[in-house]
Motif scaffolding. Structure first.
Motif, short mmCIF file in Angstrom:
data_model
loop_
_atom_site.label_atom_id
_atom_site.label_comp_id
_atom_site.label_asym_id
_atom_site.label_seq_id
_atom_site.Cartn_x
_atom_site.Cartn_y
_atom_site.Cartn_z
N ILE A 95 34.56 50.16 32.87
CA ILE A 95 35.92 49.77 33.25
C ILE A 95 35.87 48.68 34.31
N CYS A 96 36.88 47.81 34.30
CA CYS A 96 36.98 46.74 35.29
C CYS A 96 37.36 47.34 36.64
N MET A 97 36.67 46.89 37.71
CA MET A 97 36.89 47.43 39.05
C MET A 97 38.01 46.73 39.80
N THR A 98 38.57 45.69 39.22
CA THR A 98 39.65 44.96 39.89
C THR A 98 40.90 45.83 39.97
N GLU A 99 41.52 45.84 41.14
CA GLU A 99 42.76 46.59 41.35
C GLU A 99 43.80 46.12 40.36
N GLY A 100 44.38 47.06 39.60
CA GLY A 100 45.43 46.68 38.66
C GLY A 100 44.94 46.28 37.28
N CYS A 101 43.63 46.08 37.14
CA CYS A 101 43.07 45.75 35.83
C CYS A 101 42.29 46.96 35.33
N ASP A 102 42.70 47.51 34.21
CA ASP A 102 42.02 48.69 33.66
C ASP A 102 41.38 48.39 32.32
N TYR A 103 40.86 47.17 32.17
CA TYR A 103 40.21 46.80 30.93
C TYR A 103 38.94 47.62 30.75
N THR A 104 38.73 48.15 29.54
CA THR A 104 37.51 48.91 29.27
C THR A 104 36.76 48.31 28.10
N TYR B 133 31.06 41.27 32.41
CA TYR B 133 32.18 40.33 32.33
C TYR B 133 33.44 41.01 31.80
N CYS B 134 34.53 40.87 32.52
CA CYS B 134 35.81 41.42 32.09
C CYS B 134 36.59 40.37 31.33
N GLU B 135 36.90 40.66 30.06
CA GLU B 135 37.62 39.71 29.24
C GLU B 135 39.09 39.62 29.61
N ALA B 136 39.59 40.60 30.35
CA ALA B 136 41.00 40.60 30.74
C ALA B 136 41.26 39.75 31.98
N CYS B 137 40.43 39.87 33.01
CA CYS B 137 40.69 39.12 34.25
C CYS B 137 39.62 38.08 34.54
N GLY B 138 38.55 38.04 33.75
CA GLY B 138 37.56 36.97 33.88
C GLY B 138 36.53 37.17 34.98
N ASN C 124 33.25 39.24 36.97
CA ASN C 124 32.06 40.03 36.62
C ASN C 124 32.21 41.39 37.30
N THR C 125 33.16 42.15 36.81
CA THR C 125 33.66 43.33 37.52
C THR C 125 33.60 44.61 36.71
N MET C 126 32.95 44.56 35.54
CA MET C 126 32.89 45.76 34.71
C MET C 126 31.76 46.68 35.18
ZN LIG Z 1 39.44 42.96 34.75
#
Ligand SMILES: [Zn+2]
Length: 79
Positions: free
Chosen positions: A40-49, A60-65, A67-69
């Motif tokens: 899961i993405c660790m960025t606050e508010g981004c819950d991309y899995t 790499y998180c495809e939702a917020c761009g 390197n936070t997965m």
């Molecule tokens: Zn993200």
């Protein structure tokens, strides 16, 4: 006295919810025997899995761009 939930434990709970597990133990048990892990993405508010390597910490998180997965096993401090 309640322990404050860390970002990692909050994200682990969120990942459980998204993956359809009742609690982190069920999720981790399923992941342990697999060659990939939900992350899961660790960025606050981004819950991309996404499915990633079990030891992934900066995927790499495809939702917020970013390197936070982070994988479930890393979130749980098991590796
Ligand atoms: Zn993200």
């Amino acid at each position: 006295m309640e322990l404050a939930l860390t970002t990692k434990s909050k994200k682990l709970m969120r990942l459980c919810e998204i993956e359809g597990y009742d609690n982190p133990y069920d999720l981790l048990q399923a992941v342990m025997t697999d060659s990939v892990s939900p992350a899961i993405c660790m960025t606050e508010g981004c819950d991309y899995t996404a499915e990633m390597e079990p030891d992934q910490r900066e995927g790499y998180c495809e939702a917020c761009g970013g390197n936070t997965m982070m994988s479930a096993l890393v979130l749980a401090d098991l590796i």
